[in-house]
Design a protein around this motif. Structure first.
Motif, PDB file in Angstrom:
ATOM      1  N   GLN A  52       0.822  -1.196   0.000  1.00 32.23           N
ATOM      2  CA  GLN A  52       0.000   0.000   0.000  1.00 32.23           C
ATOM      3  C   GLN A  52       0.861   1.253   0.000  1.00 32.23           C
ATOM      4  O   GLN A  52       1.851   1.337   0.725  1.00 32.23           O
ATOM      5  N   LYS A  53       0.490   2.227  -0.851  1.00 33.77           N
ATOM      6  CA  LYS A  53       1.158   3.525  -0.882  1.00 33.77           C
ATOM      7  C   LYS A  53       0.618   4.367   0.266  1.00 33.77           C
ATOM      8  O   LYS A  53      -0.568   4.290   0.550  1.00 33.77           O
ATOM      9  N   PRO A  54       1.425   5.219   0.879  1.00 32.52           N
ATOM     10  CA  PRO A  54       2.873   5.312   0.706  1.00 32.52           C
ATOM     11  C   PRO A  54       3.532   4.083   1.307  1.00 32.52           C
ATOM     12  O   PRO A  54       3.022   3.502   2.272  1.00 32.52           O
ATOM     13  N   PHE A  55       4.644   3.668   0.749  1.00 37.28           N
ATOM     14  CA  PHE A  55       5.264   2.422   1.180  1.00 37.28           C
ATOM     15  C   PHE A  55       6.676   2.644   1.682  1.00 37.28           C
ATOM     16  O   PHE A  55       7.335   3.613   1.352  1.00 37.28           O
ATOM     17  N   ASP A  56       7.123   1.705   2.465  1.00 35.08           N
ATOM     18  CA  ASP A  56       8.473   1.684   3.003  1.00 35.08           C
ATOM     19  C   ASP A  56       9.391   1.049   1.959  1.00 35.08           C
ATOM     20  O   ASP A  56       9.073  -0.005   1.401  1.00 35.08           O
ATOM     21  N   LEU A  57      10.525   1.685   1.675  1.00 41.36           N
ATOM     22  CA  LEU A  57      11.424   1.173   0.647  1.00 41.36           C
ATOM     23  C   LEU A  57      11.987  -0.201   0.985  1.00 41.36           C
ATOM     24  O   LEU A  57      12.184  -1.031   0.096  1.00 41.36           O
ATOM     25  N   GLU A  58      12.238  -0.460   2.265  1.00 42.11           N
ATOM     26  CA  GLU A  58      12.735  -1.794   2.642  1.00 42.11           C
ATOM     27  C   GLU A  58      11.692  -2.869   2.353  1.00 42.11           C
ATOM     28  O   GLU A  58      12.032  -3.970   1.928  1.00 42.11           O
ATOM     29  N   MET A  59      10.418  -2.543   2.574  1.00 37.00           N
ATOM     30  CA  MET A  59       9.349  -3.494   2.264  1.00 37.00           C
ATOM     31  C   MET A  59       9.303  -3.758   0.754  1.00 37.00           C
ATOM     32  O   MET A  59       9.154  -4.896   0.316  1.00 37.00           O
ATOM     33  N   LEU A  60       9.460  -2.696  -0.016  1.00 37.35           N
ATOM     34  CA  LEU A  60       9.475  -2.837  -1.470  1.00 37.35           C
ATOM     35  C   LEU A  60      10.632  -3.723  -1.919  1.00 37.35           C
ATOM     36  O   LEU A  60      10.448  -4.645  -2.716  1.00 37.35           O
ATOM     37  N   LEU A  61      11.825  -3.467  -1.393  1.00 37.51           N
ATOM     38  CA  LEU A  61      12.991  -4.271  -1.768  1.00 37.51           C
ATOM     39  C   LEU A  61      12.819  -5.734  -1.371  1.00 37.51           C
ATOM     40  O   LEU A  61      13.190  -6.634  -2.127  1.00 37.51           O
ATOM     41  N   ALA A  62      12.244  -5.977  -0.210  1.00 36.54           N
ATOM     42  CA  ALA A  62      12.005  -7.357   0.221  1.00 36.54           C
ATOM     43  C   ALA A  62      11.023  -8.049  -0.718  1.00 36.54           C
ATOM     44  O   ALA A  62      11.202  -9.219  -1.068  1.00 36.54           O
ATOM     45  N   MET A  63       9.997  -7.327  -1.153  1.00 37.75           N
ATOM     46  CA  MET A  63       9.004  -7.902  -2.071  1.00 37.75           C
ATOM     47  C   MET A  63       9.648  -8.204  -3.418  1.00 37.75           C
ATOM     48  O   MET A  63       9.388  -9.245  -4.014  1.00 37.75           O
ATOM     49  N   VAL A  64      10.514  -7.323  -3.887  1.00 41.04           N
ATOM     50  CA  VAL A  64      11.214  -7.566  -5.160  1.00 41.04           C
ATOM     51  C   VAL A  64      12.108  -8.793  -5.024  1.00 41.04           C
ATOM     52  O   VAL A  64      12.111  -9.667  -5.890  1.00 41.04           O
ATOM     53  N   ARG A  65      12.846  -8.883  -3.932  1.00 43.66           N
ATOM     54  CA  ARG A  65      13.711 -10.059  -3.727  1.00 43.66           C
ATOM     55  C   ARG A  65      12.893 -11.343  -3.687  1.00 43.66           C
ATOM     56  O   ARG A  65      13.307 -12.379  -4.215  1.00 43.66           O
ATOM     57  N   ARG A  66      11.737 -11.281  -3.067  1.00 44.81           N
ATOM     58  CA  ARG A  66      10.913 -12.480  -2.931  1.00 44.81           C
ATOM     59  C   ARG A  66      10.346 -12.949  -4.267  1.00 44.81           C
ATOM     60  O   ARG A  66      10.274 -14.145  -4.538  1.00 44.81           O
ATOM     61  N   HIS A  67       9.922 -12.014  -5.112  1.00 47.57           N
ATOM     62  CA  HIS A  67       9.185 -12.382  -6.323  1.00 47.57           C
ATOM     63  C   HIS A  67       9.994 -12.375  -7.609  1.00 47.57           C
ATOM     64  O   HIS A  67       9.561 -12.959  -8.592  1.00 47.57           O
ATOM     65  N   ALA A  68      11.129 -11.727  -7.626  1.00 48.87           N
ATOM     66  CA  ALA A  68      11.945 -11.689  -8.841  1.00 48.87           C
ATOM     67  C   ALA A  68      13.011 -12.771  -8.730  1.00 48.87           C
ATOM     68  O   ALA A  68      13.893 -12.691  -7.894  1.00 48.87           O
ATOM     69  N   SER A  69      12.924 -13.755  -9.572  1.00 50.37           N
ATOM     70  CA  SER A  69      13.830 -14.908  -9.465  1.00 50.37           C
ATOM     71  C   SER A  69      15.292 -14.522  -9.559  1.00 50.37           C
ATOM     72  O   SER A  69      16.143 -15.198  -9.012  1.00 50.37           O
ATOM     73  N   GLY A  70      15.584 -13.416 -10.248  1.00 45.35           N
ATOM     74  CA  GLY A  70      16.975 -13.015 -10.383  1.00 45.35           C
ATOM     75  C   GLY A  70      17.416 -12.021  -9.339  1.00 45.35           C
ATOM     76  O   GLY A  70      18.474 -11.437  -9.454  1.00 45.35           O
ATOM     77  N   GLY A  71      16.591 -11.805  -8.316  1.00 47.20           N
ATOM     78  CA  GLY A  71      16.910 -10.806  -7.296  1.00 47.20           C
ATOM     79  C   GLY A  71      18.204 -11.100  -6.593  1.00 47.20           C
ATOM     80  O   GLY A  71      18.595 -12.252  -6.428  1.00 47.20           O
ATOM     81  N   PRO A  72      18.928 -10.063  -6.146  1.00 48.27           N
ATOM     82  CA  PRO A  72      20.244 -10.241  -5.519  1.00 48.27           C
ATOM     83  C   PRO A  72      20.221 -11.126  -4.286  1.00 48.27           C
ATOM     84  O   PRO A  72      21.172 -11.817  -4.021  1.00 48.27           O
ATOM     85  N   SER A  73      19.115 -11.116  -3.554  1.00 46.18           N
ATOM     86  CA  SER A  73      19.063 -11.915  -2.322  1.00 46.18           C
ATOM     87  C   SER A  73      17.840 -12.824  -2.336  1.00 46.18           C
ATOM     88  O   SER A  73      17.312 -13.168  -1.292  1.00 46.18           O
ATOM     89  N   ALA A  74      17.367 -13.192  -3.493  1.00 49.88           N
ATOM     90  CA  ALA A  74      16.127 -13.943  -3.606  1.00 49.88           C
ATOM     91  C   ALA A  74      16.083 -15.186  -2.713  1.00 49.88           C
ATOM     92  O   ALA A  74      15.111 -15.410  -2.028  1.00 49.88           O
ATOM     93  N   PRO A  75      17.125 -16.019  -2.654  1.00 47.69           N
ATOM     94  CA  PRO A  75      17.025 -17.231  -1.842  1.00 47.69           C
ATOM     95  C   PRO A  75      16.855 -16.948  -0.350  1.00 47.69           C
ATOM     96  O   PRO A  75      16.245 -17.718   0.355  1.00 47.69           O
ATOM     97  N   ALA A  76      17.367 -15.830   0.136  1.00 46.70           N
ATOM     98  CA  ALA A  76      17.331 -15.550   1.567  1.00 46.70           C
ATOM     99  C   ALA A  76      16.037 -14.858   1.990  1.00 46.70           C
ATOM    100  O   ALA A  76      15.754 -14.755   3.168  1.00 46.70           O
ATOM    101  N   ALA A  77      15.238 -14.369   1.068  1.00 40.96           N
ATOM    102  CA  ALA A  77      14.051 -13.591   1.422  1.00 40.96           C
ATOM    103  C   ALA A  77      12.841 -14.515   1.584  1.00 40.96           C
ATOM    104  O   ALA A  77      12.241 -14.929   0.605  1.00 40.96           O
ATOM    105  N   HIS A  78      12.496 -14.847   2.824  1.00 42.02           N
ATOM    106  CA  HIS A  78      11.353 -15.725   3.095  1.00 42.02           C
ATOM    107  C   HIS A  78      10.297 -15.049   3.944  1.00 42.02           C
ATOM    108  O   HIS A  78       9.398 -15.689   4.417  1.00 42.02           O
ATOM    109  N   HIS A  79      10.423 -13.749   4.176  1.00 43.22           N
ATOM    110  CA  HIS A  79       9.465 -13.060   5.027  1.00 43.22           C
ATOM    111  C   HIS A  79       8.914 -11.838   4.312  1.00 43.22           C
ATOM    112  O   HIS A  79       9.379 -11.453   3.265  1.00 43.22           O
ATOM    113  N   ALA A  80       7.877 -11.226   4.928  1.00 42.52           N
ATOM    114  CA  ALA A  80       7.181 -10.108   4.278  1.00 42.52           C
ATOM    115  C   ALA A  80       7.984  -8.855   4.255  1.00 42.52           C
ATOM    116  O   ALA A  80       8.669  -8.350   4.926  1.00 42.52           O
TER     117      ALA A  80
END
Length: 125
Positions: A97-125
């Motif tokens: 939800q906007k406005p959003f926290d940038l850390e939350m956004l980055l965590a969501m990108v890591r979780r859903h983008a298979s090529g994300g820099p930390s994708a394997p380690a991101a298992h939380h919201a």
């Protein structure tokens, strides 16, 4: 590094999100509406779409319907970025939800983008 498509009619939001993701090593393209996003998704082949809902020309709901109807792009994950509550959200892989926290956004990108820099380690919201 992941390829991310940002779809939002507010250029300030597109630019800010693009800068943050680029600093994290992601490749980013953006679109100002759903119609432009459909062209970008076919040309850029993103691993994740960050999608606003309320946009001119083709809104997020219309974009998502078109995406789901096209087998070539239907499996690309979509995370909604919207000022609307979850009640207005559509079938998507995530919601912020906007406005959003940038850390939350980055965590969501890591979780859903298979090529994300930390994708394997991101298992939380």
């Amino acid at each position: 590094m992941a390829r991310v498509l940002i779809v939002d009619d507010e250029s300030d939001i597109r630019q800010a999100v693009a800068e943050v993701l680029a600093e994290e090593g992601h490749q980013v393209v953006s679109a100002g509406d759903g119609e432009e996003a459909l062209a970008q998704i076919r040309a850029f082949h993103p691993e994740l779409v960050l999608l606003d809902l309320m946009m001119p020309v083709m809104n997020g709901w219309e974009f998502r319907a078109a995406q789901k109807g096209d087998p070539d792009i239907s499996e690309i994950p979509v995370v909604i970025l919207s000022a609307m509550g979850r009640d207005g959200a559509i079938d998507a892989d995530g919601f912020i939800q906007k406005p959003f926290d940038l850390e939350m956004l980055l965590a969501m990108v890591r979780r859903h983008a298979s090529g994300g820099p930390s994708a394997p380690a991101a298992h939380h919201a």
